[in-house]
Write a protein that holds these residues in place. Structure first.
Motif, PDB file in Angstrom:
ATOM      1  N   ARG A   1      13.298  -0.230  -5.732  1.00  0.00           N
ATOM      2  CA  ARG A   1      14.355  -0.277  -4.256  1.00  0.00           C
ATOM      3  C   ARG A   1      13.817  -1.896  -3.662  1.00  0.00           C
ATOM      4  NH1 ARG A   1      15.246   0.833   1.496  1.00  0.00           N
ATOM      5  NH2 ARG A   1      13.561   2.468   1.827  1.00  0.00           N
ATOM      6  N   ASP A   2      12.554  -1.747  -3.586  1.00  0.00           N
ATOM      7  CA  ASP A   2      11.597  -3.095  -3.516  1.00  0.00           C
ATOM      8  C   ASP A   2      12.494  -4.539  -3.680  1.00  0.00           C
ATOM      9  OD1 ASP A   2      10.896  -2.180  -0.869  1.00  0.00           O
ATOM     10  OD2 ASP A   2       9.527  -2.119  -1.362  1.00  0.00           O
TER      11      ASP A   2
ATOM     12  N   ALA B   1       0.693  -1.383  -0.098  1.00  0.00           N
ATOM     13  CA  ALA B   1       0.404  -0.125   0.532  1.00  0.00           C
ATOM     14  C   ALA B   1       1.203   1.793  -0.007  1.00  0.00           C
ATOM     15  CB  ALA B   1      -1.000  -0.107   1.296  1.00  0.00           C
ATOM     16  N   VAL B   2       0.616   2.202  -0.390  1.00  0.00           N
ATOM     17  CA  VAL B   2       1.349   3.239  -0.958  1.00  0.00           C
ATOM     18  C   VAL B   2       0.351   4.493  -0.886  1.00  0.00           C
ATOM     19  CG1 VAL B   2       2.346   5.258  -1.861  1.00  0.00           C
ATOM     20  CG2 VAL B   2       2.169   3.133  -2.906  1.00  0.00           C
TER      21      VAL B   2
ATOM     22  N   GLU C   1      10.516   3.496  -4.590  1.00  0.00           N
ATOM     23  CA  GLU C   1      10.774   2.806  -3.376  1.00  0.00           C
ATOM     24  C   GLU C   1      10.029   1.483  -4.299  1.00  0.00           C
ATOM     25  OE1 GLU C   1      11.287   3.226  -0.650  1.00  0.00           O
ATOM     26  OE2 GLU C   1      10.854   5.382  -0.011  1.00  0.00           O
TER      27      GLU C   1
ATOM     28  N   GLU D   1      19.048   9.953  -2.375  1.00  0.00           N
ATOM     29  CA  GLU D   1      18.523   9.101  -0.688  1.00  0.00           C
ATOM     30  C   GLU D   1      17.394   8.269  -0.730  1.00  0.00           C
ATOM     31  OE1 GLU D   1      17.602  12.651   1.447  1.00  0.00           O
ATOM     32  OE2 GLU D   1      18.781  13.671   0.737  1.00  0.00           O
ATOM     33  N   THR D   2      16.924   7.436  -2.050  1.00  0.00           N
ATOM     34  CA  THR D   2      16.025   6.392  -2.311  1.00  0.00           C
ATOM     35  C   THR D   2      17.085   5.590  -2.397  1.00  0.00           C
ATOM     36  OG1 THR D   2      14.052   7.735  -2.522  1.00  0.00           O
ATOM     37  CG2 THR D   2      13.917   5.835  -2.941  1.00  0.00           C
TER      38      THR D   2
ATOM     39  N   ARG E   1       2.365   2.475  -7.894  1.00  0.00           N
ATOM     40  CA  ARG E   1       3.310   0.857  -7.486  1.00  0.00           C
ATOM     41  C   ARG E   1       2.908  -0.198  -8.195  1.00  0.00           C
ATOM     42  NH1 ARG E   1       7.285  -0.378  -3.127  1.00  0.00           N
ATOM     43  NH2 ARG E   1       7.118  -3.081  -3.016  1.00  0.00           N
TER      44      ARG E   1
ATOM     45  N   TYR F   1       8.600   8.948  -6.793  1.00  0.00           N
ATOM     46  CA  TYR F   1       9.132   8.367  -5.335  1.00  0.00           C
ATOM     47  C   TYR F   1       8.511   6.943  -5.361  1.00  0.00           C
ATOM     48  CZ  TYR F   1       9.674   7.749  -0.774  1.00  0.00           C
ATOM     49  OH  TYR F   1       9.502   7.183   0.197  1.00  0.00           O
TER      50      TYR F   1
ATOM     51  N   ASN G   1      16.550  -5.374  -3.491  1.00  0.00           N
ATOM     52  CA  ASN G   1      15.978  -6.643  -2.331  1.00  0.00           C
ATOM     53  C   ASN G   1      15.515  -8.210  -2.376  1.00  0.00           C
ATOM     54  OD1 ASN G   1      17.525  -4.213  -1.379  1.00  0.00           O
ATOM     55  ND2 ASN G   1      15.767  -3.835  -0.217  1.00  0.00           N
TER      56      ASN G   1
ATOM     57  N   LYS H   1      24.454   4.550  -6.910  1.00  0.00           N
ATOM     58  CA  LYS H   1      24.992   3.574  -7.738  1.00  0.00           C
ATOM     59  C   LYS H   1      23.792   3.743  -8.855  1.00  0.00           C
ATOM     60  CE  LYS H   1      24.835  -1.582  -7.944  1.00  0.00           C
ATOM     61  NZ  LYS H   1      24.242  -2.822  -7.097  1.00  0.00           N
TER      62      LYS H   1
END
Lengths: 305, 488
Positions: A228-229, A17-18, A225, A261-262, A190, A221, A232, A266
């Protein structure tokens, strides 16, 4: 379910959820960063080097594309030492011309495809469209997703379409345009980001530039995110391209702060981050010249190809 | 210039210093007491130094008021109440309060810089939070001054008289505004004592009040230490004590005024729970955790210092929280890019470090990002303690610094029990995508302020205050106005 990349495909109905209010608050923190002096110059140079100089109009001519390709390699020759932009972005019919013009410069040629900008065509037309662009020599393919299918929750259709186009791309890198202005909610942004990345996107891109709102910082943004997820979860790095609406240096710097910063440094390279913009370059050039000479020059001193 | 190689590898991008200018700030080297509309030398003849906690430089010398000075201030306030302020038409009172608000806005930048210099708080916060909110409190209460009968329908309202107000060092100007604005709007006069480590913005506010032409004695500012505060509390002609500060001092005040006619409101410590359910928007919750505990270096009475995370998402939340903490910039409070500034005083830094030591001795797993701290001044990096027990002193006691404890939970019942199992009850936060869950939890958490999917949000119209050892009475909103009125 595992795909051929070896990672498990999640249930896209359960994408995280966002919260819009929270996203706005986070974005306002990026906008409050004050980028001065050397860090500003470094940021401006990075921004120039990340631009996909774009012309996507029905009235585009070979002449216009040639001129833009020249500009891509010669941003402002009165001041030496400037980088080139990352790529030029054109319709498939202009790929061949662009490819000849940028030869040997390191500037890539990106082509939109899959019935850009609406994506309202059957899959075999989209495949042919993409294949044509690749055969003409496109280094990168910017495809659009089927927003109608996405909004009717036919996520498998959207996924399969992206995966198919990815195969057609061969060595060309695939950017998947979500057209976030039509997806409306950040939850949808998302989810579409997740679908695109798991289906094989090398880049995810906000917009075609034909629909407003385009690359708002909130949308970018949310996509960062997601990247990034995904990194990971799978170990695979995905690029980001906000496109449309980023027309001045300040906004570009705030976007870079957000990436820094997010996702971390790299991603601070045109391998992994691009600006889809046509008017940004001149504003960045104007700021660089201001920093060098101490005075602002009129826009007439910067070529508008 | 030589041709530069095109950047094609991601490179480190560190932000150059972006210091807020201090050239426009006017500070005197020595400040006297502001009593009866004049700057007067203290009877005590004593002054103390106030320093910049970011580099330990002395900013100014400030008068240390004793009992006699406080007596003069209370007498001035009584005289002003009797002869001027209580007789003035409420709409006229409102004009003065509006004028103060406008003058504060005009000098917002100077106030923000002084707040950052004296308190160590980052300029981004003093500029965007403290000063605008302080102005808004004056604007908000100015509006009520001539509408008291509508604020409390069917009640006959009357001012209390002289209010003695003692404020803390964490939000110096904002707390002064929270105290002075409703008191004046309700028709009281004021004797205010700012904290000894952060007196400068209150003294600047005295200058503004003077420039606003407020009648002499309506607001008196006396600086000093705890003994000055005690003189206010014990003065027989004070009608109301409003205190914000530690629970320890709050208890002393309550004992001191027991059996007297003095009314009181106390806004004390906290150990607030911030609860992350497994369906919460995780990235925004992480930002909320950061705002909850690292805002103002954790010097916030309602800081979300106890984090409760539902088991299924605990690992992810902690990993993301660490990542976010790595991007926080600790350093010079005047740099516009600083996220976490200086700890307010050496004493407070020692207290915080003491708790960090206890945490390590208890064997809790600690995380601090590898950030460079400035060489001089008082600094503490953002700190997490994971897997702490409910019985740990880190969970039980208020640390008042950038130190967060993390506990996990499985069920709503379990988290409710643990969240409420504290002597405090000031605030709480809930993060979930489900509206019904918000209402369920908010009705069962014993805390004065509960935020849902956000944290540390303040507004003049919204009452603020606590349960249990977090104090009593409310500030802000109509409730905050009522606290300065007799109602019949």
């Amino acid at each position: 379910m595992n795909n051929k990349n070896g990672f498990e495909i999640p249930d896209f109905t359960r994408s995280p959820a966002v919260d819009k209010v929270g996203v706005e608050e986070r974005v306002s923190r990026f906008q409050k960063r004050s980028i001065k002096n050397e860090s500003k110059m470094q940021g401006l140079r990075m921004a120039l080097n990340m631009i996909d100089l774009t012309t996507l109009e029905g009235k585009d001519t070979p002449g216009k594309v040639r001129q833009m390709c020249y500009k891509a390699q010669h941003l402002h020759d009165v001041y030496s030492g400037l980088p080139t932009v990352a790529a030029v972005c054109v319709y498939p019919s202009m790929v061949k011309i662009a490819k000849q013009e940028v030869k040997g410069s390191g500037v890539k040629v990106a082509s939109v495809s899959t019935a850009f900008p609406s994506g309202q065509a059957p899959l075999d037309v989209k495949i042919m469209d993409t294949k044509f662009a690749v055969d003409q020599g496109a280094d990168e393919i910017d495809m659009v997703i089927s927003r109608g299918r996405f909004l009717s929750a036919d996520y498998n259709f959207v996924f399969d379409e992206i995966a198919t186009i990815k195969e057609v791309c061969g060595k060309a890198r695939l950017k998947v345009i979500l057209e976030t202005g039509e997806l409306v909610t950040l939850d949808n942004v998302r989810r579409a980001s997740d679908i695109a990345m798991y289906a094989g996107a090398d880049f995810i891109k906000t917009s075609t530039g034909k629909i407003q709102p385009a690359a708002t910082m909130q949308v970018t943004y949310t996509m960062l995110e997601a990247i990034r997820d995904f990194m990971n979860a799978t170990g695979k790095q995905i690029g980001m391209k906000p496109a449309g609406g980023i027309s001045n240096s300040k906004l570009a710097l705030h976007n870079l702060v957000m990436v820094n910063e997010t996702l971390g440094s790299k991603w601070l390279t045109n391998e992994w981050f691009r600006f889809g913009a046509s008017s940004l370059a001149n504003d960045v050039l104007m700021q660089i010249m201001k920093a060098e000479t101490g005075v602002y020059q009129s826009s007439d001193y910067f070529a508008i190809d | 210039m030589a041709a530069k190689k095109t950047i094609n590898q991601g490179v480190e991008w560190n932000y150059s210093p972006a210091l807020e200018s201090t050239s426009h700030v006017k500070l005197k080297s020595k400040y006297d007491l502001y009593i009866d509309g004049k700057w007067v030398k203290p009877q005590s003849k004593k002054y103390f130094k106030t320093i910049n906690p970011a580099n330990e430089d002395v900013l100014a010398e400030v008068a240390h008021a004793n009992e006699k000075d406080v007596d003069l201030a209370v007498k001035a306030a009584r005289k002003a109440y009797r002869n001027v302020w209580s007789k003035m038409a409420p709409s006229e009172r409102a004009k003065y309060i509006y004028r103060i608000a406008r003058l504060m806005q005009e000098r917002a930048r100077e106030l923000a810089v002084i707040e950052s210099l004296d308190a160590g708080k980052v300029i981004r916060e003093s500029r965007d939070v403290d000063v605008p909110l302080a102005c808004n409190h004056f604007f908000y209460y100015a509006g009520w001054a001539d509408k008291l009968e509508y604020a409390f329908p069917n009640r006959k309202v009357e001012a209390l008289g002289v209010a003695g107000q003692i404020i803390p060092w964490n939000f110096p100007l904002l707390m002064a505004a929270w105290k002075i604005a409703p008191a004046l709007a309700a028709g009281n006069t004021v004797v205010l004592k700012p904290a000894e480590t952060t007196p400068l913005t209150a003294l600047k506010l005295a200058e503004i009040i003077h420039d606003a032409g407020l009648p002499s004695g309506v607001v008196n500012i006396v600086t000093g230490y705890g003994d000055t505060g005690a003189s206010i509390v014990n003065h027989p002609d004070v009608d109301k004590i409003a205190f914000t500060g530690s629970t320890g001092v709050g208890k002393i005040i309550q004992k001191a005024i027991a059996g007297t006619h003095k009314k009181s409101t106390l806004e004390l410590g906290g150990k607030s729970a911030n609860i992350i359910m497994d369906d919460a928007p995780i990235d925004q919750a992480v930002e909320g955790i950061v705002n909850g505990i690292f805002f103002n270096q954790g010097h916030v009475c309602c800081a979300g210092s106890r984090l409760f995370v539902q088991e299924g998402v605990a690992e992810k939340v902690i990993e993301k929280l660490k990542h976010r903490m790595d991007s926080l910039i600790v350093g010079d409070p005047l740099d516009k890019n600083t996220d976490i500034g200086a700890i307010n005083s050496k004493d407070q830094l020692d207290i915080i470090n003491g708790y960090v030591k206890i945490g390590n001795a208890e064997g809790a797993e600690m995380y601090q990002p590898k950030c460079k701290l400035p060489k001089s001044g008082f600094y503490c990096p953002p700190t997490l303690f994971m897997d702490v027990a409910q019985s740990s002193r880190l969970v039980q006691e208020e640390i008042f610094g950038p130190v967060l404890t993390i506990q996990t939970f499985r069920t709503v019942d379990e988290v409710l029990q643990k969240a409420n199992n504290t002597p405090f009850g000031l605030a709480a936060g809930i993060w979930t995508d489900k509206g019904s869950r918000i209402f369920n939890l908010t009705t069962k958490l014993r805390a004065g302020v509960i935020w849902a999917n956000t944290y540390n949000k303040f507004d003049p119209t919204s009452p603020f205050g606590g349960y249990k050892e977090s104090g009593f009475g409310r500030e802000g909103g109509l409730q905050g106005l009522g606290a300065y009125l007799k109602m019949n």
